[in-house]
Scaffold this active site. Structure first.
Site, PDB file in Angstrom:
ATOM      1  N   ASP B 232      38.261  40.522  43.049  1.00  0.00           N
ATOM      2  CA  ASP B 232      38.454  41.121  41.717  1.00  0.00           C
ATOM      3  C   ASP B 232      39.712  41.990  41.644  1.00  0.00           C
ATOM      4  O   ASP B 232      39.839  42.951  42.389  1.00  0.00           O
ATOM      5  CB  ASP B 232      37.206  41.977  41.430  1.00  0.00           C
ATOM      6  CG  ASP B 232      37.236  42.713  40.106  1.00  0.00           C
ATOM      7  OD1 ASP B 232      38.154  42.463  39.302  1.00  0.00           O
ATOM      8  OD2 ASP B 232      36.314  43.528  39.873  1.00  0.00           O
ATOM      9  N   HIS B 407      35.001  48.569  38.093  1.00  0.00           N
ATOM     10  CA  HIS B 407      35.879  47.799  38.974  1.00  0.00           C
ATOM     11  C   HIS B 407      36.488  48.682  40.057  1.00  0.00           C
ATOM     12  O   HIS B 407      36.631  49.889  39.873  1.00  0.00           O
ATOM     13  CB  HIS B 407      36.974  47.121  38.150  1.00  0.00           C
ATOM     14  CG  HIS B 407      36.436  46.140  37.170  1.00  0.00           C
ATOM     15  ND1 HIS B 407      36.096  44.852  37.516  1.00  0.00           N
ATOM     16  CD2 HIS B 407      36.121  46.271  35.857  1.00  0.00           C
ATOM     17  CE1 HIS B 407      35.630  44.229  36.448  1.00  0.00           C
ATOM     18  NE2 HIS B 407      35.631  45.063  35.431  1.00  0.00           N
TER      19      HIS B 407
END
Lengths: 594, 594
Positions: B232, B407
């Site tokens: 990611d 994130h």
């Protein structure tokens, strides 16, 4: 990611955003203001025409008895829902009705949200314009472009020395620092006291052009007593102090010197001091400098002519000639730091720039920060540049060291409040949340809540010797500029544009015999932006049959008025298309009698 | 301000943005991939269908010899220039041609950019779906809505224990932490090595649901040897560590407890852990809790049913009943944290919410951060709330203490790289600048540049025992979903919508005698979104005359093909209108022969 993105696309029957904006169109009577109302004695009225609850189109009107002066005359770029509109300017019908009382226009500095409205509004309120030298230079260029220069009374003022009387007003200035040279605060004197209107400012104690903010005058005004302070709220949510413009000199210098290949710098074309920085760095690093972008070239030309930019001999080359020099000898300054679609930088990123083809080894520096709403366009440009292999330097990756804001942080706002110590305070230049937070800052430095006026465009603040209070509203809607038209695009046109933009149109044309009312041929269907017609023959044929039935039903009685049939066609076709596609194109039935 | 805003409005003939996107439409043949190409032995091919160079529509395809598996199947919300489009999904024609080889679909977590494409794509590539419990619950609800549940093979996996064989693949999982429960990394085993596909993750060491990221398994995988890491990149520009979700518990709790009036909290409807936080705080502060917003209600229902939310008895009230309780006993959780036009919060702000009328004393908390592009819509809502007199708490005013990102920051990315120590690395989930910076991070932890693959959608990474290299492209365009249509809106429809949205349309209808070619009546003109017709009679009449001349000129030779005349009408009218208005409406000439 859990993205609940705004469905801008769909038409929202309950969307009050457009409605709330009170768009004024040509010929339309705006809310009549009480023109005949008796002129109040010894009263200062401040009417806000633009710049409150928004960033843009600043315009403020001061009235003292029969005299009126205007401060700033900006435009604004349209919101996303104002499809196809070029600019937004304030509705000045209030002023048009009082034209003969307008004595002068004062402009704080040369940014578009303070001067952009002049070519559109000046013809309606003609009055002499006063501003500092560079500002006048920029206004002049603008009026020239519109063929309005002849007869315009433009007056250069010296903010240090000048003081002028216009009617019952006495106006003077205080130099402030901002991201463009020659920014000034306007001090509006009246028999009952002075208003300090800061314009855009920051406290930059080491400005690139060495012209300091006139703290002495501001402090002196505070000592003598300020009736009202109107102060820039743009930075009311930025804690602390904004850095000095010169604090980034070293960083800009380093990146220009150290880049191994070409360096391309994108910034706002109005940041004259930033341009000087790049000029100096390019010189120092032995690079030639080229400019790309119309507004940049124009501003450089004006600034050089008026002495605001110093360019060493042999430094500048034409953008057409950049490829004649080795990469490490080239510096390019361009427009497009906001990702604007047709700007020089966007064209470079998409490979469409005539002279500059980006390649591996190039460094692109965004010496700017994104204006809210432009983020995605900017990212598109950044990503395209990365894809080609350029090195891209921009804010967002940690702290920015290549751009500073031109607006004051919270502590600077306190400083301005403390210097001027006003009796009353009106936060200006800002969206509602900026104004509210500026109010809280004023309370922190000790102003009582009842002396602070958080207002919306159109509100009027009335001040006498004894009190200040809101006193009703003046018309403060918006006028849309689209192409040559000023105010000829209104809510209906915008609504239609929006409808067509999301679902397309579907025109049904029926040619009928005037006498019998019978169809002379199969209904014609023209559709755009809805669906590929060729791949949807069935849908089109069924619609045609539906229409034929309606016309034939209506025509059974012979010749007639087709209004009802048209309504029926629109409703039926709309329903049928929605059921089959879940889209609602704008259906336009046309009946032609032959 | 010096705003050089993107002129989205205008049509830009050179705008390559749409063109670059390769929109696939129904019936259109996509770039034929070499279907007949020999299947390579002992080779892993990773084809990226979505999620590179963008945030959204994640979809990755793994091929090992004749077997294919898919990881994630997301959708994306359209860009601003995709007028009227609802969603964007990946073009899966590559998979349709290899349908029989697809063995399974694995989903990392339940966010729309990972599951949103399933109802549109599953019918084309039918295969069983494997995911953790909550994710399956959300997929189930989605398929049910589309009447696709029957026959869909949905399998709940236990990320701690399960390991399954599908063809030559062996797939296992590792639990990760993210802003939704039950997020997992998918570990794709092949005879030549393992790929760790992280999905969205962060290292949250005190997750609200106490389910920790499985660092043990990640470390063990690293020890055993990881062939490829796909990780990611969303946070690749956020320095340091992202804070734990539970770090904001106290702040949320405080604001709910201390607010004197009602408290309204807007957040993403998928942030189940955030919802639990609000539930707990509401309980603690003695407030009743009401939910407003369809997606929020649905997610709460699913999460309660599956045991992911614990709601104390008597806490929840219906939104219709909020006014029955004293203000300081009410907490409302709503959708609309991104300023979405029809969301619960937007309706409250504009006074259109049936049950909740905002008033002075209300506190509105944005427990969220703006997704790029939504800033202006959010500010509109915030300002409307301020205008009514509510207290509004949101990011942007200093540090956010009421929201954390889901994130990983740069240091967490390094951690993931160091745990897994992959031979090859592909940054995924991110715009190009995120991917490029993630690459730089990988280089910082010691990966050689040639082992890192920054790719764009459609690129294929081919890995054998000895090497990894890019091997051509697969079709990776986009398919637009608009209403019921999947792929029936393409470039032409969008271009027409854009043209009409900025300048309107101008339809010219000429009814002519089939035999003589003569006009049977004056040309009809229908215009929308261009100009107020009633106020511009002269313009319309002149245009009509222009058209009449063209038709009469063409008809002088009797009956004929009208193509040339139509082109002439279009050009002439366009020119005439442009000269007089500087706008270019879409001119559509129609000739009807009777």
């Amino acid at each position: 990611m859990s993205k609940n993105k705004n469905r801008r696309g769909r038409i929202n029957p309950e969307d009050k955003r457009l409605k709330g904006k009170s768009i004024k169109t040509q010929g339309e009577n705006s809310m009549k203001s009480s023109k005949t109302k008796e002129i109040k004695k010894e009263t200062l009225r401040v009417c806000t025409m633009g710049g409150l609850g928004e960033i843009g189109k600043n315009m403020y009107v001061f009235e003292y008895e029969e005299d009126i002066i205007i401060v700033d005359m900006g435009f604004k770029f349209p919101d996303n829902d104002m499809l196809g509109v070029d600019y937004i300017i304030p509705d000045v019908s209030y002023l048009e009705e009082r034209k003969d009382r307008i004595k002068a226009i004062f402009i704080t500095h040369g940014h578009e949200d303070h001067i952009g409205g002049i070519p559109y509004i000046l013809p309606k309120v003609s009055a002499p314009i006063y501003a500092a030298k560079l500002t006048i230079g920029l206004i002049e260029a603008k009026l020239d472009e519109f063929n309005l220069l002849k007869g315009a009374g433009l007056h250069v003022i010296d903010p240090e020395k000048d003081k002028i009387k216009v009617g019952k007003f006495e106006v003077e200035w205080a130099r402030v620092t901002h991201s463009i040279p020659d920014a000034v605060a306007v001090i509006v004197g009246t028999p009952i006291g002075k208003t300090v209107f800061t314009g855009d400012f920051k406290f930059d104690h080491s400005p690139v052009d060495n012209k300091n903010i006139d703290v002495g005058k501001l402090a002196r005004l505070g000592d003598e007593g300020v009736l009202l302070l109107m102060s820039d709220s743009t930075g009311a949510e930025s804690p602390g102090y904004s850095a000095s413009e010169s604090s980034i000199t070293k960083n800009i210098n380093r990146i220009i010197t150290e880049s191994k290949g070409r360096i391309i710098i994108a910034s706002f074309s109005s940041q004259i001091n930033r341009i000087q920085m790049v000029i100096d760095s390019a010189k120092e690093s032995g690079r030639k400098l080229a400019f790309s972008g119309r507004s940049l070239l124009r501003n450089v030309e004006i600034s050089v002519r008026l002495g605001y930019l110093k360019i060493p001999a042999d430094l500048i080359i034409k953008i057409e000639d950049v490829n004649k020099y080795p990469d490490n000898r080239v510096c390019i300054m361009s427009t497009g730091s906001q990702g604007e679609a047709m700007s020089a930088l966007s064209r470079m990123a998409s490979g469409d720039h005539k002279n500059v083809k980006i390649k591996k080894g190039d460094t692109v520096l965004f010496s700017s920060s994104p204006i809210p709403g432009n983020e995605s366009s900017i990212v598109t440009v950044i990503d395209d540049l990365f894809r080609i292999g350029a090195e891209v330097v921009y804010e967002g990756r940690g702290e920015s060291t290549h751009h500073v804001s031109g607006h004051p942080g919270t502590e600077e706002l306190k400083m301005m409040l403390n210097f001027t110590r006003p009796k009353y305070f009106m936060p200006v230049h800002g969206e509602m949340h900026h104004l509210v937070h500026h109010k809280e800052i004023a309370e922190e430095v000790g102003l009582p809540e009842e002396s602070i006026f958080v207002m919306d465009n159109g509100d009027v603040l009335e001040i006498t010797k004894n009190e200040a209070k809101l006193d009703g509203k003046v018309p403060s809607g918006i006028v849309l500029v689209d192409g040559l038209g000023i105010g000829d695009v209104g809510e209906i046109v915008l609504r239609d544009r929006k409808a067509m933009s999301t679902e397309g149109i579907f025109v049904v044309i029926c040619t009928v015999d005037r006498k019998t009312g019978k169809l002379l041929s199969s209904p014609d269907i023209i559709s755009r932006g809805f669906i590929y017609m060729r791949e949807n023959e069935k849908l089109v044929n069924n619609t045609r049959n539906e229409v034929r039935n309606i016309i034939e039903g209506a025509a059974s009685g012979g010749p007639q008025n087709w209004t009802n049939a048209k309504v029926k066609i629109r409703d039926k076709v709309q329903d049928y298309l929605y059921q089959n596609t879940q889209r609602r194109p704008m259906v336009i039935p046309v009946v032609i009698e032959v």
